[in-house]
Design a protein around this motif. Sequence first.
Motif, PDB file in Angstrom:
ATOM      1  N   MET A   1      -3.177  -7.402  41.611  1.00 18.76           N
ATOM      2  CA  MET A   1      -2.912  -6.127  42.106  1.00 18.76           C
ATOM      3  C   MET A   1      -3.853  -5.645  43.026  1.00 18.76           C
ATOM      4  O   MET A   1      -5.162  -5.826  42.759  1.00 18.76           O
ATOM      5  N   ILE A   2      -3.519  -5.390  44.254  1.00 23.93           N
ATOM      6  CA  ILE A   2      -4.342  -4.858  45.367  1.00 23.93           C
ATOM      7  C   ILE A   2      -5.024  -3.720  44.989  1.00 23.93           C
ATOM      8  O   ILE A   2      -4.523  -2.767  44.422  1.00 23.93           O
ATOM      9  N   ASP A   3      -6.364  -3.833  45.038  1.00 23.61           N
ATOM     10  CA  ASP A   3      -7.370  -2.799  45.043  1.00 23.61           C
ATOM     11  C   ASP A   3      -8.342  -2.770  46.283  1.00 23.61           C
ATOM     12  O   ASP A   3      -9.311  -2.113  46.025  1.00 23.61           O
ATOM     13  N   THR A   4      -7.847  -3.166  47.332  1.00 18.39           N
ATOM     14  CA  THR A   4      -8.653  -2.979  48.572  1.00 18.39           C
ATOM     15  C   THR A   4      -8.102  -2.169  49.635  1.00 18.39           C
ATOM     16  O   THR A   4      -6.872  -2.222  49.704  1.00 18.39           O
ATOM     17  N   PRO A   5      -8.899  -1.629  50.418  1.00 21.96           N
ATOM     18  CA  PRO A   5      -8.332  -0.647  51.436  1.00 21.96           C
ATOM     19  C   PRO A   5      -7.727  -1.437  52.628  1.00 21.96           C
ATOM     20  O   PRO A   5      -7.901  -2.404  52.950  1.00 21.96           O
ATOM     21  N   ARG A   6      -6.703  -0.556  53.004  1.00 20.40           N
ATOM     22  CA  ARG A   6      -5.799  -1.020  54.257  1.00 20.40           C
ATOM     23  C   ARG A   6      -6.884  -0.726  55.400  1.00 20.40           C
ATOM     24  O   ARG A   6      -7.192   0.402  55.572  1.00 20.40           O
ATOM     25  N   PRO A   7      -6.907  -1.626  56.421  1.00 21.55           N
ATOM     26  CA  PRO A   7      -7.946  -1.463  57.569  1.00 21.55           C
ATOM     27  C   PRO A   7      -7.355  -0.678  58.407  1.00 21.55           C
ATOM     28  O   PRO A   7      -5.984  -0.511  58.839  1.00 21.55           O
ATOM     29  N   GLY A   8      -8.011   0.185  59.230  1.00 20.63           N
ATOM     30  CA  GLY A   8      -7.516   1.230  60.075  1.00 20.63           C
ATOM     31  C   GLY A   8      -6.998   2.535  59.870  1.00 20.63           C
ATOM     32  O   GLY A   8      -6.885   2.744  58.500  1.00 20.63           O
ATOM     33  N   PRO A   9      -6.554   3.190  60.772  1.00 18.84           N
ATOM     34  CA  PRO A   9      -6.110   4.597  60.340  1.00 18.84           C
ATOM     35  C   PRO A   9      -4.626   4.185  59.829  1.00 18.84           C
ATOM     36  O   PRO A   9      -4.149   3.554  60.151  1.00 18.84           O
ATOM     37  N   ARG A  10      -4.201   5.420  59.319  1.00 14.66           N
ATOM     38  CA  ARG A  10      -2.603   5.528  58.778  1.00 14.66           C
ATOM     39  C   ARG A  10      -1.648   5.627  60.120  1.00 14.66           C
ATOM     40  O   ARG A  10      -2.206   5.945  60.870  1.00 14.66           O
ATOM     41  N   PRO A  11      -0.419   4.961  60.025  1.00 15.23           N
ATOM     42  CA  PRO A  11       0.247   5.219  61.179  1.00 15.23           C
ATOM     43  C   PRO A  11       1.024   6.414  61.055  1.00 15.23           C
ATOM     44  O   PRO A  11       0.863   7.438  60.015  1.00 15.23           O
ATOM     45  N   GLY A 102       0.532   4.884  42.481  1.00 17.66           N
ATOM     46  CA  GLY A 102       0.903   5.263  43.733  1.00 17.66           C
ATOM     47  C   GLY A 102      -0.133   6.107  44.278  1.00 17.66           C
ATOM     48  O   GLY A 102      -0.338   6.054  45.512  1.00 17.66           O
ATOM     49  N   ALA A 103      -0.788   6.789  43.664  1.00 16.10           N
ATOM     50  CA  ALA A 103      -1.979   7.694  44.158  1.00 16.10           C
ATOM     51  C   ALA A 103      -2.865   6.652  44.609  1.00 16.10           C
ATOM     52  O   ALA A 103      -3.893   7.040  45.733  1.00 16.10           O
ATOM     53  N   ARG A 104      -3.224   5.999  43.713  1.00 23.37           N
ATOM     54  CA  ARG A 104      -4.308   4.769  44.342  1.00 23.37           C
ATOM     55  C   ARG A 104      -4.169   4.089  45.235  1.00 23.37           C
ATOM     56  O   ARG A 104      -4.979   3.953  46.277  1.00 23.37           O
ATOM     57  N   LEU A 105      -2.869   3.669  45.815  1.00 25.48           N
ATOM     58  CA  LEU A 105      -2.352   3.001  46.627  1.00 25.48           C
ATOM     59  C   LEU A 105      -2.424   3.897  47.875  1.00 25.48           C
ATOM     60  O   LEU A 105      -2.756   3.519  49.021  1.00 25.48           O
ATOM     61  N   THR A 106      -2.245   5.268  47.815  1.00 22.50           N
ATOM     62  CA  THR A 106      -2.515   6.133  48.806  1.00 22.50           C
ATOM     63  C   THR A 106      -3.851   6.489  49.076  1.00 22.50           C
ATOM     64  O   THR A 106      -4.171   6.244  50.259  1.00 22.50           O
ATOM     65  N   GLU A 107      -4.696   6.441  48.207  1.00 24.45           N
ATOM     66  CA  GLU A 107      -5.959   6.475  48.526  1.00 24.45           C
ATOM     67  C   GLU A 107      -6.632   5.222  49.212  1.00 24.45           C
ATOM     68  O   GLU A 107      -7.527   5.497  50.058  1.00 24.45           O
ATOM     69  N   LEU A 108      -6.009   4.294  48.950  1.00 25.85           N
ATOM     70  CA  LEU A 108      -6.515   2.967  49.828  1.00 25.85           C
ATOM     71  C   LEU A 108      -5.903   2.857  51.174  1.00 25.85           C
ATOM     72  O   LEU A 108      -6.112   1.950  51.817  1.00 25.85           O
ATOM     73  N   GLY A 109      -5.063   3.555  51.616  1.00 26.00           N
ATOM     74  CA  GLY A 109      -4.407   3.730  52.871  1.00 26.00           C
ATOM     75  C   GLY A 109      -3.169   2.583  52.905  1.00 26.00           C
ATOM     76  O   GLY A 109      -2.672   2.702  54.130  1.00 26.00           O
ATOM     77  N   TRP A 110      -2.356   2.434  51.873  1.00 25.23           N
ATOM     78  CA  TRP A 110      -1.179   1.502  51.831  1.00 25.23           C
ATOM     79  C   TRP A 110      -0.036   2.297  51.728  1.00 25.23           C
ATOM     80  O   TRP A 110       1.086   1.807  52.164  1.00 25.23           O
ATOM     81  N   ALA A 111      -0.161   3.461  51.343  1.00 27.61           N
ATOM     82  CA  ALA A 111       0.997   4.060  50.849  1.00 27.61           C
ATOM     83  C   ALA A 111       0.820   5.718  51.148  1.00 27.61           C
ATOM     84  O   ALA A 111      -0.115   6.172  51.369  1.00 27.61           O
ATOM     85  N   GLU A 112       2.002   6.501  51.144  1.00 26.79           N
ATOM     86  CA  GLU A 112       1.695   8.109  50.921  1.00 26.79           C
ATOM     87  C   GLU A 112       2.950   8.438  50.041  1.00 26.79           C
ATOM     88  O   GLU A 112       4.055   7.851  50.077  1.00 26.79           O
ATOM     89  N   PRO A 113       2.823   9.792  49.628  1.00 27.38           N
ATOM     90  CA  PRO A 113       4.127  10.161  48.731  1.00 27.38           C
ATOM     91  C   PRO A 113       5.367  10.174  49.716  1.00 27.38           C
ATOM     92  O   PRO A 113       5.287  10.596  50.786  1.00 27.38           O
ATOM     93  N   HIS A 114       6.595  10.117  49.090  1.00 24.70           N
ATOM     94  CA  HIS A 114       7.671  10.288  49.842  1.00 24.70           C
ATOM     95  C   HIS A 114       7.921  11.562  50.148  1.00 24.70           C
ATOM     96  O   HIS A 114       7.588  12.262  49.302  1.00 24.70           O
ATOM     97  N   GLN A 115       8.307  12.091  51.155  1.00 27.19           N
ATOM     98  CA  GLN A 115       8.462  13.470  51.487  1.00 27.19           C
ATOM     99  C   GLN A 115       9.452  14.022  50.784  1.00 27.19           C
ATOM    100  O   GLN A 115       9.511  15.285  50.608  1.00 27.19           O
TER     101      GLN A 115
END
Length: 151
Positions: A1-11, A102-115
């Motif tokens: 299970m991924i637990d490292t940040p996504r590099p760079g800014p969010r798209p 999903g909240a954790r992946l959002t913190e890590l920069g991989w995701a965001e809540p669906h609008q």
Amino acid sequence: MIDTPRPGPRPTVSTEGPQRQLDQRATPELWGRLVASVFALDGVVEGHSQVSPKSSRAVFLEGLDVARAAETSLFPDGRLEPVHLHGVDDTSVHLVLPAERGARLTELGWAEPHQYEDFGTEFMVYGPRDGAELEVVVSIVEESLAYARGD
């Protein structure tokens, strides 16, 4: 299970529907690898999304047509659709995950809540920018499928 940040800014993501990724997209070749990797997973069936633009591909589960709970599907009123992949002009993925994951992946920069979330389990995962990110995105898709199955 991924637990490292996504590099760079969010798209950049659209502010009106349908929710889509506007920059930092996967190249067409990398997007093709994402699609091929996801549909090579065990027990996965490709189909037309019930809720996403026609260029999207739904990820259905073999032998599991009905959601075990509404929050495990992007379309709770129809066939179980835990994931759909957006087209090559977007390259993001919409999927369901337990809210805390999903909240954790959002913190890590991989995701965001669906609008248009209804249950707090619907997320957008950004398209991969390289091979390492492709592996991460596919692993997140696998987490979503396990959640939908109740594993």
